[in-house]
Structures are given as structure tokens and as C-alpha cells.
Design a protein around this motif. Structure first.
Motif, PDB file in Angstrom:
ATOM      1  N   ALA A 204      -7.591  -1.270  -1.963  1.00 32.59           N
ATOM      2  CA  ALA A 204      -6.678  -2.402  -2.147  1.00 32.59           C
ATOM      3  C   ALA A 204      -5.912  -2.284  -3.461  1.00 32.59           C
ATOM      4  O   ALA A 204      -4.725  -2.634  -3.538  1.00 32.59           O
ATOM      5  CB  ALA A 204      -7.458  -3.716  -2.109  1.00 32.59           C
ATOM      6  N   ALA A 207      -3.205   0.227  -2.918  1.00 33.78           N
ATOM      7  CA  ALA A 207      -2.159  -0.331  -2.051  1.00 33.78           C
ATOM      8  C   ALA A 207      -1.206  -1.263  -2.797  1.00 33.78           C
ATOM      9  O   ALA A 207      -0.105  -1.554  -2.312  1.00 33.78           O
ATOM     10  CB  ALA A 207      -2.792  -1.068  -0.873  1.00 33.78           C
ATOM     11  N   ARG A 211       3.232  -3.179  -2.871  1.00 35.82           N
ATOM     12  CA  ARG A 211       3.163  -4.619  -2.569  1.00 35.82           C
ATOM     13  C   ARG A 211       4.524  -5.300  -2.544  1.00 35.82           C
ATOM     14  O   ARG A 211       4.746  -6.244  -1.781  1.00 35.82           O
ATOM     15  CB  ARG A 211       2.225  -5.348  -3.531  1.00 35.82           C
ATOM     16  CG  ARG A 211       2.708  -5.439  -4.962  1.00 35.82           C
ATOM     17  CD  ARG A 211       1.806  -6.337  -5.805  1.00 35.82           C
ATOM     18  NE  ARG A 211       2.073  -7.753  -5.591  1.00 35.82           N
ATOM     19  CZ  ARG A 211       1.343  -8.733  -6.088  1.00 35.82           C
ATOM     20  NH1 ARG A 211       0.258  -8.456  -6.800  1.00 35.82           N
ATOM     21  NH2 ARG A 211       1.666  -9.986  -5.872  1.00 35.82           N
ATOM     22  N   GLU A 233      -0.562   0.423   6.974  1.00 36.74           N
ATOM     23  CA  GLU A 233      -0.379  -0.617   7.998  1.00 36.74           C
ATOM     24  C   GLU A 233       0.231  -1.893   7.428  1.00 36.74           C
ATOM     25  O   GLU A 233       0.949  -2.610   8.120  1.00 36.74           O
ATOM     26  CB  GLU A 233      -1.727  -0.953   8.655  1.00 36.74           C
ATOM     27  CG  GLU A 233      -2.290   0.170   9.515  1.00 36.74           C
ATOM     28  CD  GLU A 233      -3.660  -0.180  10.073  1.00 36.74           C
ATOM     29  OE1 GLU A 233      -4.108  -1.343   9.874  1.00 36.74           O
ATOM     30  OE2 GLU A 233      -4.292   0.698  10.690  1.00 36.74           O
ATOM     31  N   LYS A 234      -0.044  -2.167   6.154  1.00 39.12           N
ATOM     32  CA  LYS A 234       0.439  -3.408   5.538  1.00 39.12           C
ATOM     33  C   LYS A 234       1.733  -3.204   4.741  1.00 39.12           C
ATOM     34  O   LYS A 234       2.177  -4.112   4.038  1.00 39.12           O
ATOM     35  CB  LYS A 234      -0.642  -3.983   4.630  1.00 39.12           C
ATOM     36  CG  LYS A 234      -1.924  -4.357   5.368  1.00 39.12           C
ATOM     37  CD  LYS A 234      -2.986  -4.877   4.419  1.00 39.12           C
ATOM     38  CE  LYS A 234      -4.273  -5.221   5.169  1.00 39.12           C
ATOM     39  NZ  LYS A 234      -5.341  -5.690   4.263  1.00 39.12           N
ATOM     40  N   CYS A 235       2.340  -2.025   4.864  1.00 35.01           N
ATOM     41  CA  CYS A 235       3.515  -1.701   4.053  1.00 35.01           C
ATOM     42  C   CYS A 235       4.810  -2.065   4.777  1.00 35.01           C
ATOM     43  O   CYS A 235       4.991  -1.747   5.949  1.00 35.01           O
ATOM     44  CB  CYS A 235       3.503  -0.212   3.713  1.00 35.01           C
ATOM     45  SG  CYS A 235       4.870   0.291   2.673  1.00 35.01           S
ATOM     46  N   LYS A 236       5.731  -2.717   4.068  1.00 33.75           N
ATOM     47  CA  LYS A 236       7.028  -3.097   4.636  1.00 33.75           C
ATOM     48  C   LYS A 236       8.077  -2.001   4.464  1.00 33.75           C
ATOM     49  O   LYS A 236       9.135  -2.045   5.084  1.00 33.75           O
ATOM     50  CB  LYS A 236       7.521  -4.385   3.979  1.00 33.75           C
ATOM     51  CG  LYS A 236       6.645  -5.602   4.264  1.00 33.75           C
ATOM     52  CD  LYS A 236       7.128  -6.814   3.491  1.00 33.75           C
ATOM     53  CE  LYS A 236       6.198  -8.000   3.722  1.00 33.75           C
ATOM     54  NZ  LYS A 236       6.592  -9.169   2.881  1.00 33.75           N
TER      55      LYS A 236
END
Length: 456
Positions: A204, A207, A211, A233-236
Motif C-alpha cells: 500500500a 502504491a 495515488r 488494479e486501483k490505478c487511474k
């Protein structure tokens, strides 16, 4: 708080390491009411810096924690300082913002950021990206965990400058507004668990590098490391994978030992053959692929990328060749501060290795290192605080050619006794250096000095 908002503000800087000292100096230049703090004594911190504080009239709190945290407008912490300290929690409860040096540098800088993180390969990749940008005649500052405090270059940065930044998990866990045009996560293996406690928390923290990215930005990430790749997976941002093992629909990969990049339109751009690389090992193929992808998606032309990569000799303290003594080659991999890095070095040198390891183990499990000794390592020479933990893991898998020494000089002499012509002596500690040295550079320099003594 940006550059023009700092003047007159009361700012506490916690931790007088390299980045903390740089933060004090840059904030003082901007007219802030800076207070420097460190729990260590002045002579341990830096007597020369203490003279700077006295000369400039900057108050300092040494050998103590600050009180009345509500009196500050901002608190800046160095990467080595845990954000969970009680007085920092008190500051937050008082409504005082607590940020790290990387976040401060971002707010003060006018440049465009590239941020490179991961467990291993950060310094090599960051240095190589810097060389590529120089080859492309881009105005560039290579900063961060690589040894140059980001904040030390922030005030002089310009809007056309690229801030190529090596970012550690410690730096990233305190970012808020930090925004990189291109970010990269090279890999993810156990490290710094004494600080982060779990792999989930460590991942985290890594990552955090993406952000604040959006669809106009890029994240370069290791496709072959599934734990690492799952973070995307959480990346824009637009995700750009790199792979040493598979052909990709987009990203950097190998075609018959040729490094290539496939762009967003499906066009394949050749870079160079892996046989043209001066840096050795599969891990360095991955580092070169990631550096090529970072640079290409930041707008650098393939020819500049190719030229810089084939010229690149590697970095100091990373499987660095140090000399030949009576037919025995010596390699300095002091930057191998975790198990995965040491295993990578062993695989790169392949066999007939006399290994020096040990130091501050950072709550790691040394089983994987032990399992990679047989067939590669002839003898294991240990030093440092957690040497006994490495020895226990090695003996558990049936490896018994183990020698314990009190310091680096004794280790190098013992290796010379054990090694035969054609062997390789490798310093790859799998541990941090803090139990015996200020940093891994000092440890590596001491190793090289000991080797030089043999050459005389």
C-alpha cells in the motif's frame, strides 16, 4: 503550503538525516521560522550542520522530543522517522499538517516528476532513466532515495525540468498531493517489515506513488511479478506493463532477445539486444526494460533510449566489480539490503561464490537466501547483528560451510583464504547496514578499501 506561502510560517523539521537537513536549509531560504529536531546528540547528527544552525539563528531541539505541537503551522518528517510517533499524532490532533520531505519538495518544485519505486532495482533504474533523459537533452535532476534530497533541487527547478526521483516506501507513505507524470513500481518482495509490519501495508505504501495520477499519466509496472502487478488494479493512470517473459499487447518486452516497446497504437519500436547491455543478470534486463518504458512514455525518442542503455555501466554498490586478486574476482553489492536483492546477485554471478552477508535483518525471513546457497555458494562468511539468524536458516537446509567474523576486514581476509582461482567473492549482505555503518554506501566503500589492501 506552496513556495510563496512559506514565509513567516513556523515549521518543525523532524530528523536531521540528509533530507531533513536539506529541508531545514531550503525552508530557511524561503523565510520560514524553522525548528530542527532530532533525538540524537549534535555530534552524532553533524557538528558542521550544528554550526550552520547557530550561524543562521535556526533553533534546534536535540536529544528530546518537541512539546506543544499546536504551535506549528506545518511538520515535515524525514523518511527514517516513523509517522506514528506520539508527538506527530498530537500534531495531527491539533490540526497541524504532517508531511514528508518528498511531499514538501513536490509542493516547492516547478518541475515534472517521474517517480520510481519497488523493492529492488530502484537506484539502477533511476540512474539509467536520468542518463536517457540526458542523452535526449532534457533538463533533468536525478534525486530522491538515490542520495540527493529532492527538496535540495526543488527551489532551483524550472517548468521544463524533469525530476527523476527514486522513491522509497518511507517517502511515499507520507505523500498527499504528490503527482508524477510517469510512475513505476519495479517489483514487490518482503522488505522493511519492521516498519510496515505486513506485506499488505508495504504494498500500500508503494502504491502511493500513483495515488494522484489520472488518465493523462502513466504507471510502468512489472507484469511478471503478480503481487506487484495486482497493485495496478486501483490505478487511474494508463498502465504500461513490462515483461522479461511474455510478449505484451502494450509495454516493454523481449522479442528473440531484443528489447522492444509496443506503443498505445500497437506499433513496435525496437530498442536494443539484451546482449548489448553492460549490466549483468536477468534483473538488469528488467531494469533496462522498465527504464526504456518510463522514458518512452515520457516522450523520449527510441534512439536516445537505445544509446543510453547500451552505454550504461551500472551503478556503484550494485554487483560492482572491484578487482582481481590472485585469480579471484571481488564484487561489491552492498546495496543488496534485503533477501531478494542478495538472491538476485547470486543468480547473476551463478556459481563458485564466497558470500559475505549479515547486518540489520529488518525482521526478514532468511529462508529464501539459504535455499539459494547450494550449487552457487562455496562458503558463507557472516558479520553483523543478525548473522546468527542467517546461519540458523542456512544450517536448517544443510549448508554448513559457514564462518563468523567480527568486521569487514576480517571477512575479506577470510574470503581470500577460502577462495580459489576462478572463484568470486561477493558482498551482498541481504541486510541493512545500520548496525555497523551509517549507510550501505559506507559499508560498500569499506569493503572496497579492504579489497584494495589485498591488491597492494
Amino acid at each position: 503550503m506552496m513556495r510563496d506561502e512559506v514565509k513567516g510560517k513556523k515549521i518543525l523539521v523532524v530528523g536531521m538525516g540528509k533530507s531533513g537537513k536539506a529541508a531545514v536549509q531550503e525552508l530557511h531560504k524561503l523565510g520560514a521560522q524553522v525548528v530542527a529536531q532530532d533525538v540524537r546528540t549534535v555530534d552524532v547528527v553533524d557538528p558542521k550542520f550544528a554550526k550552520y544552525l547557530e550561524k543562521e539563528g535556526v533553533p534546534a531541539l536535540f536529544e528530546c522530543n518537541p512539546d506543544n505541537m499546536g504551535e506549528y503551522d506545518l511538520v515535515v518528517i524525514s523518511p527514517g522517522v516513523s509517522p506514528d510517533l506520539s508527538f506527530l499524532q498530537e500534531a495531527r490532533l491539533s490540526g497541524v499538517e504532517v508531511i514528508g520531505e518528498l511531499e514538501l519538495a513536490y509542493r516547492l518544485s516547478k518541475g515534472t516528476f517521474i517517480a520510481i519505486t519497488g523493492t529492488n532495482g530502484k537506484t539502477t533504474t533511476t540512474t539509467l532513466v536520468g542518463k536517457i533523459f540526458e542523452k535526449a537533452r532534457r533538463k533533468t535532476a536525478v534525486v530522491g532515495n538515490i542520495g540527493v534530497a529532492v527538496v535540495s533541487k526543488a527551489l532551483e527547478s524550472t517548468e521544463d525540468e524533469w525530476m527523476v526521483t527514486e522513491a522509497s516506501s518511507f517517502q511515499l507513505e507520507t505523500v498527499k498531493e504528490f503527482h508524477a507524470k510517469v510512475s513505476a513500481i519495479l517489483n514487490l518482495t518482503p522488505d522493511h517489515l519492521n516498519r510496515h509490519k505486513t506485506m499488505e501495508a508495504y504494498g500500500a505504501a508503494k502504491a502511493q506513488v500513483f495515488r494522484n495520477q489520472d488518465e493523462n499519466d502513466y504507471l510502468v509496472i512489472n507484469y511478471d511479478d503478480k503481487t506487484c502487478f495486482a497493485l495496478a488494479e486501483k490505478c487511474k493512470a494508463t498502465v504500461v506493463p513490462f515483461s522479461r517473459k511474455e510478449e505484451l499487447k502494450m509495454g516493454a518486452f523481449l522479442q528473440d532477445d531484443e528489447m522492444v516497446i509496443r506503443d498505445e497504437n500497437g506499433i513496435v519500436r525496437p530498442i536494443c539486444s539484451i546482449h548489448d547491455l553492460k549490466i549483468i543478470g536477468d534483473h538488469n534486463v528488467e531494469n533496462a526494460l522498465s527504464a526504456a518504458a518510463i522514458s518512452f512514455f515520457a516522450g523520449v525518442d527510441p534512439e536516445s533510449i537505445r544509446e543510453a542503455i547500451v552505454e550504461f555501466p551500472g551503478v556503484e554498490h550494485r554487483i560492482e566489480y572491484c578487482g582481481l586478486v590472485d585469480g579471484v574476482k571481488f564484487y561489491n553489492d552492498s546495496k543488496g539490503t534485503n533477501v531478494d536483492a542478495a538472491v538476485i546477485a547470486l543468480k547473476a554471478l551463478k556459481e563458485n561464490i564466497v558470500l559475505i552477508a549479515g547486518g540489520d535483518g529488518k525482521a526478514q525471513d532468511f529462508t529464501e537466501l539459504a535455499e539459494n546457497l547450494q550449487g552457487r555458494v562455496k562458503a558463507l562468511v557472516l558479520l553483523g547483528r543478525d548473522a546468527n539468524q542467517i546461519e540458523a536458516c542456512a544450517r536448517k537446509v544443510g549448508f554448513d560451510a559457514i564462518y563468523n567474523e567480527k568486521d569487514m576486514n576480517a571477512c575479506v581476509k577470510k574470503c581470500m583464504e577460502l577462495a580459489e582461482e576462478g572463484d568470486k567473492v561477493l558482498l551482498s549482505p541481504a541486510c541493512a547496514s545500520w548496525d555497523m555503518y551509517d549507510n550501505y554506501e559506507q559499508r560498500g566503500d569499506h569493503f572496497k578499501a579492504c579489497v584494495q589492501q589485498l591488491l597492494r
